[in-house]
Design an enzyme around this catalytic site. Structure first.
Site, PDB file in Angstrom:
ATOM      1  N   ASN A   1     -15.393  -7.896   0.298  1.00  0.00           N
ATOM      2  CA  ASN A   1     -14.459  -9.013   0.419  1.00  0.00           C
ATOM      3  C   ASN A   1     -14.584  -9.722   1.768  1.00  0.00           C
ATOM      4  O   ASN A   1     -14.386  -9.120   2.823  1.00  0.00           O
ATOM      5  CB  ASN A   1     -13.027  -8.495   0.235  1.00  0.00           C
ATOM      6  CG  ASN A   1     -12.065  -9.585  -0.182  1.00  0.00           C
ATOM      7  OD1 ASN A   1     -12.390 -10.760  -0.197  1.00  0.00           O
ATOM      8  ND2 ASN A   1     -10.842  -9.176  -0.531  1.00  0.00           N
TER       9      ASN A   1
ATOM     10  N   HIS B   1       1.047  -3.144  -8.320  1.00  0.00           N
ATOM     11  CA  HIS B   1       1.496  -3.699  -7.051  1.00  0.00           C
ATOM     12  C   HIS B   1       2.746  -4.548  -7.255  1.00  0.00           C
ATOM     13  O   HIS B   1       2.653  -5.713  -7.629  1.00  0.00           O
ATOM     14  CB  HIS B   1       0.405  -4.577  -6.443  1.00  0.00           C
ATOM     15  CG  HIS B   1      -0.784  -3.825  -5.962  1.00  0.00           C
ATOM     16  ND1 HIS B   1      -1.732  -4.394  -5.142  1.00  0.00           N
ATOM     17  CD2 HIS B   1      -1.192  -2.548  -6.167  1.00  0.00           C
ATOM     18  CE1 HIS B   1      -2.672  -3.502  -4.879  1.00  0.00           C
ATOM     19  NE2 HIS B   1      -2.362  -2.378  -5.488  1.00  0.00           N
TER      20      HIS B   1
ATOM     21  N   ARG C   1       3.405   0.603  -6.438  1.00  0.00           N
ATOM     22  CA  ARG C   1       3.323   0.377  -4.997  1.00  0.00           C
ATOM     23  C   ARG C   1       4.347  -0.680  -4.621  1.00  0.00           C
ATOM     24  O   ARG C   1       4.453  -1.711  -5.294  1.00  0.00           O
ATOM     25  CB  ARG C   1       1.923  -0.079  -4.590  1.00  0.00           C
ATOM     26  CG  ARG C   1       1.707  -0.067  -3.088  1.00  0.00           C
ATOM     27  CD  ARG C   1       0.361  -0.655  -2.689  1.00  0.00           C
ATOM     28  NE  ARG C   1       0.412  -2.117  -2.620  1.00  0.00           N
ATOM     29  CZ  ARG C   1      -0.514  -2.870  -2.015  1.00  0.00           C
ATOM     30  NH1 ARG C   1      -1.552  -2.300  -1.441  1.00  0.00           N
ATOM     31  NH2 ARG C   1      -0.398  -4.181  -1.996  1.00  0.00           N
TER      32      ARG C   1
ATOM     33  N   TYR D   1       1.266  -8.914   4.454  1.00  0.00           N
ATOM     34  CA  TYR D   1       0.274  -8.321   3.558  1.00  0.00           C
ATOM     35  C   TYR D   1       0.954  -7.690   2.340  1.00  0.00           C
ATOM     36  O   TYR D   1       1.965  -6.999   2.465  1.00  0.00           O
ATOM     37  CB  TYR D   1      -0.536  -7.237   4.282  1.00  0.00           C
ATOM     38  CG  TYR D   1      -1.254  -6.331   3.305  1.00  0.00           C
ATOM     39  CD1 TYR D   1      -2.443  -6.743   2.718  1.00  0.00           C
ATOM     40  CD2 TYR D   1      -0.706  -5.116   2.918  1.00  0.00           C
ATOM     41  CE1 TYR D   1      -3.077  -5.951   1.775  1.00  0.00           C
ATOM     42  CE2 TYR D   1      -1.330  -4.317   1.985  1.00  0.00           C
ATOM     43  CZ  TYR D   1      -2.513  -4.737   1.413  1.00  0.00           C
ATOM     44  OH  TYR D   1      -3.131  -3.950   0.475  1.00  0.00           O
TER      45      TYR D   1
ATOM     46  N   ASP E   1       1.822   0.843   1.400  1.00  0.00           N
ATOM     47  CA  ASP E   1       0.627   0.630   2.202  1.00  0.00           C
ATOM     48  C   ASP E   1       1.013   0.070   3.568  1.00  0.00           C
ATOM     49  O   ASP E   1       1.555  -1.027   3.667  1.00  0.00           O
ATOM     50  CB  ASP E   1      -0.299  -0.351   1.472  1.00  0.00           C
ATOM     51  CG  ASP E   1      -1.640  -0.533   2.160  1.00  0.00           C
ATOM     52  OD1 ASP E   1      -1.866   0.092   3.207  1.00  0.00           O
ATOM     53  OD2 ASP E   1      -2.468  -1.297   1.631  1.00  0.00           O
TER      54      ASP E   1
ATOM     55  N   HIS F   1      -1.275  -0.546   5.869  1.00  0.00           N
ATOM     56  CA  HIS F   1      -2.401  -1.444   6.148  1.00  0.00           C
ATOM     57  C   HIS F   1      -2.851  -1.412   7.603  1.00  0.00           C
ATOM     58  O   HIS F   1      -3.119  -2.456   8.204  1.00  0.00           O
ATOM     59  CB  HIS F   1      -2.086  -2.873   5.695  1.00  0.00           C
ATOM     60  CG  HIS F   1      -3.263  -3.525   5.030  1.00  0.00           C
ATOM     61  ND1 HIS F   1      -3.941  -4.588   5.562  1.00  0.00           N
ATOM     62  CD2 HIS F   1      -3.892  -3.225   3.874  1.00  0.00           C
ATOM     63  CE1 HIS F   1      -4.926  -4.931   4.761  1.00  0.00           C
ATOM     64  NE2 HIS F   1      -4.923  -4.113   3.722  1.00  0.00           N
TER      65      HIS F   1
ATOM     66  N   GLU G   1       0.104   4.984   2.711  1.00  0.00           N
ATOM     67  CA  GLU G   1      -1.325   4.663   2.784  1.00  0.00           C
ATOM     68  C   GLU G   1      -1.673   3.944   4.088  1.00  0.00           C
ATOM     69  O   GLU G   1      -0.923   3.082   4.542  1.00  0.00           O
ATOM     70  CB  GLU G   1      -1.683   3.777   1.587  1.00  0.00           C
ATOM     71  CG  GLU G   1      -3.090   3.241   1.585  1.00  0.00           C
ATOM     72  CD  GLU G   1      -3.310   2.226   0.487  1.00  0.00           C
ATOM     73  OE1 GLU G   1      -4.347   1.527   0.534  1.00  0.00           O
ATOM     74  OE2 GLU G   1      -2.463   2.107  -0.421  1.00  0.00           O
TER      75      GLU G   1
ATOM     76  N   GLU H   1      -9.804   3.369   2.406  1.00  0.00           N
ATOM     77  CA  GLU H   1     -10.372   2.239   1.681  1.00  0.00           C
ATOM     78  C   GLU H   1     -11.397   1.472   2.513  1.00  0.00           C
ATOM     79  O   GLU H   1     -12.249   0.787   1.948  1.00  0.00           O
ATOM     80  CB  GLU H   1      -9.284   1.302   1.172  1.00  0.00           C
ATOM     81  CG  GLU H   1      -8.573   0.488   2.226  1.00  0.00           C
ATOM     82  CD  GLU H   1      -7.508  -0.423   1.628  1.00  0.00           C
ATOM     83  OE1 GLU H   1      -7.527  -1.625   1.935  1.00  0.00           O
ATOM     84  OE2 GLU H   1      -6.673   0.076   0.849  1.00  0.00           O
TER      85      GLU H   1
ATOM     86  N   ARG I   1      -9.075   7.472  -0.405  1.00  0.00           N
ATOM     87  CA  ARG I   1      -8.865   6.110  -0.896  1.00  0.00           C
ATOM     88  C   ARG I   1     -10.150   5.286  -1.036  1.00  0.00           C
ATOM     89  O   ARG I   1     -10.096   4.092  -1.308  1.00  0.00           O
ATOM     90  CB  ARG I   1      -7.911   5.377   0.067  1.00  0.00           C
ATOM     91  CG  ARG I   1      -6.471   5.774  -0.090  1.00  0.00           C
ATOM     92  CD  ARG I   1      -5.855   5.150  -1.325  1.00  0.00           C
ATOM     93  NE  ARG I   1      -5.740   3.707  -1.160  1.00  0.00           N
ATOM     94  CZ  ARG I   1      -6.037   2.827  -2.106  1.00  0.00           C
ATOM     95  NH1 ARG I   1      -6.511   3.212  -3.258  1.00  0.00           N
ATOM     96  NH2 ARG I   1      -5.885   1.523  -1.871  1.00  0.00           N
TER      97      ARG I   1
ATOM     98  N   GLU J   1      -5.487   3.015  -8.331  1.00  0.00           N
ATOM     99  CA  GLU J   1      -4.966   1.668  -8.088  1.00  0.00           C
ATOM    100  C   GLU J   1      -5.510   0.728  -9.158  1.00  0.00           C
ATOM    101  O   GLU J   1      -6.697   0.768  -9.488  1.00  0.00           O
ATOM    102  CB  GLU J   1      -5.385   1.200  -6.702  1.00  0.00           C
ATOM    103  CG  GLU J   1      -4.863  -0.181  -6.324  1.00  0.00           C
ATOM    104  CD  GLU J   1      -5.240  -0.579  -4.917  1.00  0.00           C
ATOM    105  OE1 GLU J   1      -4.615  -1.502  -4.379  1.00  0.00           O
ATOM    106  OE2 GLU J   1      -6.167   0.046  -4.338  1.00  0.00           O
TER     107      GLU J   1
ATOM    108  N   TRP K   1      -5.190  -6.028  10.818  1.00  0.00           N
ATOM    109  CA  TRP K   1      -4.687  -6.609   9.553  1.00  0.00           C
ATOM    110  C   TRP K   1      -4.934  -5.611   8.446  1.00  0.00           C
ATOM    111  O   TRP K   1      -6.021  -5.050   8.331  1.00  0.00           O
ATOM    112  CB  TRP K   1      -5.419  -7.916   9.212  1.00  0.00           C
ATOM    113  CG  TRP K   1      -4.816  -8.540   7.987  1.00  0.00           C
ATOM    114  CD1 TRP K   1      -3.708  -9.346   7.935  1.00  0.00           C
ATOM    115  CD2 TRP K   1      -5.251  -8.395   6.635  1.00  0.00           C
ATOM    116  NE1 TRP K   1      -3.421  -9.711   6.638  1.00  0.00           N
ATOM    117  CE2 TRP K   1      -4.367  -9.124   5.808  1.00  0.00           C
ATOM    118  CE3 TRP K   1      -6.297  -7.704   6.020  1.00  0.00           C
ATOM    119  CZ2 TRP K   1      -4.492  -9.194   4.411  1.00  0.00           C
ATOM    120  CZ3 TRP K   1      -6.426  -7.763   4.647  1.00  0.00           C
ATOM    121  CH2 TRP K   1      -5.533  -8.503   3.860  1.00  0.00           C
TER     122      TRP K   1
END
Length: 413
Positions: free
Chosen positions: A37, A122, A147, A159, A221, A223, A247, A273, A294, A350, A413
């Site tokens: 991404n 989500h 979540r 986020y 999360d 993040h 998370e 992740e 993750r 997820e 972020w």
């Protein structure tokens, strides 16, 4: 079973995807997801310019040897670009092998260990009432784990919060990678306040538990936005609400941070992740500092590498929770579902639904019923790529946001 061609397909049906399409001399086709991404073209170039020329003429059946050839043979190892490229090749070869056997991939991985994979959705809202509506909508859609992310008073955007309300009818709108409207292609810049976040989040979970009771599995999360002591404080303050996991509480590269968090809270921890190798996990697993892995098949070297990572995690009682937002293409998602079904130490998956445009390009066969995902019994991964449809959606530059504190300092972020 010689590889005849390896084609890199870049398409953007609502968001960018990179897909490797491997074809053997006897006509079998395998697909692999290489989407990274915000850095998609870097992986596309790595595949097209450096990896594809090495594949022609190789035996598609020798998956382990090809993995080692691409990993060790390049000398420059690991990193998200390299590992996403290797993942695409590896997944495509597993797709071919399972098709040649006439079996769904999970059968080659040892067969099914369960009826299906529990999935979480989500839910989000700009405020608590909107969040509660989103939870209701996800439960109505069949999710049995949720979540929870919400707006923070005083912050314009946060986020994990969808752009439109749960009742708007738009269910595919959470995509953080975007462009600056009317200007050059630059990341959007957001403002963050950790103290405001820490004050607000416990009251959010109190409201969700009061509305939906103690049985519903709830996840959150962070993040990567907290220091270790801030994350420990949040984990402790959320203990009364019995989270399934907290998370990415801190930046993942700081392994020692998890020791401090673990000392202060019994809230289960998930991370990884942004990891791309088993080597990112060795300390965390050996010291039992996390509860869930993750990583995604797409970013961690493919089915071969992810299976080895999860087998190692199982030794330490750590379960899977593979990354699965919509920047994991349907090809990558299908690969994960086969692993979810096969491995013993599955935890949760997820799951964000892809847009209708994405599902026009990628024809899937998995099912979602009573909160469980199943990859289907179609041979291989169970996903087909429509090249004509892919060609109608050209690449569009997009970046994930950049985060700053109120004084302008760049933040995680």
């Amino acid at each position: 079973m010689r590889i005849e061609s390896a084609e890199t397909v870049v398409t953007s049906p609502g968001r960018n995807f990179v897909t490797l399409r491997v074809v053997t001399a006897d006509g079998l086709t395998g697909l692999g997801d290489a989407t990274l991404n915000g850095r998609e073209l870097a992986v596309a170039s790595y595949l097209r310019d450096h990896v594809a020329p090495l594949l022609t003429g190789r035996d598609a059946r020798n998956i382990e040897d090809t993995w080692q050839y691409l990993y060790r043979g390049a000398y420059w190892r690991r990193g998200p670009v390299t590992m996403a490229a290797i993942a695409a090749v590896d997944t495509a070869l597993w797709d071919i092998k399972a098709k040649a056997a006439g079996m769904p991939l999970y059968q080659l991985l040892g067969g099914a260990s369960r009826r299906g994979a529990l999935a979480y959705g989500h839910a989000s809202g700009r405020d608590v009432p909107e969040l509660l509506d989103s939870v209701r909508a996800h439960l109505a859609d069949g999710y049995r784990a949720i979540r929870v992310q919400t707006g923070i008073p005083g912050l314009d955007s946060v986020y994990g919060v969808a752009a439109s309300a749960a009742g708007s009818g738009e269910r595919y709108d959470y995509e953080p990678a975007r462009r600056t409207a009317g200007g050059p292609v630059l990341p959007v810049e957001e403002t963050w306040d950790t103290r405001a976040y820490l004050r607000h989040v416990p009251s959010v979970f109190e409201a969700v538990r009061e509305e939906f009771g103690p049985e519903l599995p709830l996840l959150h999360d962070g993040h990567h936005r907290m220091t270790p002591i801030q994350a420990a404080k949040l984990g402790k303050s959320l203990e009364p609400y019995d989270l399934f996991w907290l998370e990415d509480a801190t930046p993942g590269e700081d392994q020692a941070a998890l020791r401090l968090i673990r000392q202060h809270t019994t809230t289960p921890l998930a991370i990884g992740e942004v990891f791309n190798s088993v080597h990112d996990y060795t300390t965390l697993l050996a010291e039992r500092l996390i509860d869930y892995v993750r990583s995604a098949v797409t970013h961690t070297g493919g089915v071969t590498a992810m299976k080895k990572l999860l087998d190692l995690a199982a030794v330490y009682g750590v379960r899977s929770g593979m990354h699965g937002p919509t920047d994991i293409s349907p090809v990558g998602m299908a690969a994960q579902l086969h692993l979810d079904l096969a491995v013993h130490n599955f935890g949760i998956q997820e799951y964000m639904r892809h847009s209708p445009e994405s599902l026009e390009v990628f024809r899937t066969s998995w099912t979602f019923d009573e909160g469980l995902l199943h990859p289907s019994d179609a041979p291989g991964l169970g996903v087909d790529l429509d090249l004509d449809a892919a060609g109608r959606f050209p690449y569009e530059p997009a970046y994930l946001p950049v985060n700053r504190l109120a004084d302008g300092t760049v933040h995680d972020w």
